[in-house]
Design an enzyme around this catalytic site. Structure first.
Site, mmCIF file in Angstrom:
data_model
loop_
_atom_site.group_PDB
_atom_site.id
_atom_site.type_symbol
_atom_site.label_atom_id
_atom_site.label_comp_id
_atom_site.label_asym_id
_atom_site.label_seq_id
_atom_site.Cartn_x
_atom_site.Cartn_y
_atom_site.Cartn_z
ATOM 1 N N VAL A 182 -40.672 -22.430 25.235
ATOM 2 C CA VAL A 182 -40.860 -22.995 23.905
ATOM 3 C C VAL A 182 -42.348 -23.246 23.655
ATOM 4 C CG1 VAL A 182 -38.550 -23.960 23.650
ATOM 5 C CG2 VAL A 182 -40.302 -25.302 24.784
ATOM 6 N N HIS A 183 -43.193 -22.763 24.554
ATOM 7 C CA HIS A 183 -44.651 -22.784 24.416
ATOM 8 C C HIS A 183 -45.231 -24.171 24.178
ATOM 9 C CE1 HIS A 183 -44.776 -18.457 24.560
ATOM 10 N NE2 HIS A 183 -43.877 -18.408 23.602
ATOM 11 N N HIS A 184 -44.777 -25.155 24.913
ATOM 12 C CA HIS A 184 -45.335 -26.497 24.813
ATOM 13 C C HIS A 184 -46.176 -26.792 26.048
ATOM 14 C CE1 HIS A 184 -41.980 -27.816 21.835
ATOM 15 N NE2 HIS A 184 -42.850 -27.001 21.300
ATOM 16 N N LEU A 185 -47.153 -25.939 26.267
ATOM 17 C CA LEU A 185 -48.014 -26.100 27.431
ATOM 18 C C LEU A 185 -48.854 -27.363 27.291
ATOM 19 C CD1 LEU A 185 -49.211 -22.410 27.773
ATOM 20 C CD2 LEU A 185 -47.298 -23.517 28.913
#
Length: 166
Positions: A89-92
């Protein structure tokens, strides 16, 4: 449709500078599912979802299982499917962890340790991964940074926090 996410992954990636020039591309290794606990959680989640949706209350709403599919039954098969299909979900976050210990990159006032006059105010300072979309905690960090930079008694901070002009 239902899916599962590992909200507190044990796997850890890394971010590395490739050259001294700040315009050079970074070497980013996210290392998804590198810790077996994360994969086990995804397998557990598939089993739980199957159990939930096998209840008779859902029968009239369901068609055949599409993915991972009825032929994927064992934990090993589910793990293999997860490795092939899992996405992000690309929540780096957390590459410049905030903390009071000497190994943290920024201190409690968002100052970069060892670099005068530089603060970081984004999701990279999270000391741990929040179990939510990272937008709200990132906004909170930005608001805190503005408060620190302007000073708690600055008129802009007072107006911003109370909605009133003094």
């Amino acid at each position: 449709m239902a899916n599962a996410s590992v909200m507190r992954p044990a796997s850890r990636g890394r971010l590395k500078l490739t050259e001294r020039d700040h315009r050079s591309p970074l070497d980013i290794r996210v290392n998804y599912l590198s810790d077996s606990r994360d994969l086990e959680q995804l397998v557990d989640a598939v089993e739980i979802l199957r159990k939930v949706f096998s209840q008779r209350e859902f029968a009239r709403y369901l068609g055949p299982e599409i993915s991972p599919g009825p032929d994927c039954r064992s934990r090993k098969e589910i793990a293999s499917w997860a490795r092939q299909t899992a996405s992000t979900v690309h929540h780096l976050c957390g590459s410049c962890r905030m903390g009071s210990d000497p190994d943290s990159v920024v201190d409690e006032e968002l100052n970069v340790r060892g670099v005068d006059g530089l603060r970081i105010a984004d999701a990279s300072v999270f000391p741990s991964i929040p179990s939510t979309n990272t937008a709200a905690p990132t906004i909170m960090i930005a608001e805190k940074a503005a408060d620190i930079i302007l000073g708690r008694n600055h008129p802009a901070v007072q107006k911003w926090t109370t909605g009133r002009t003094f």
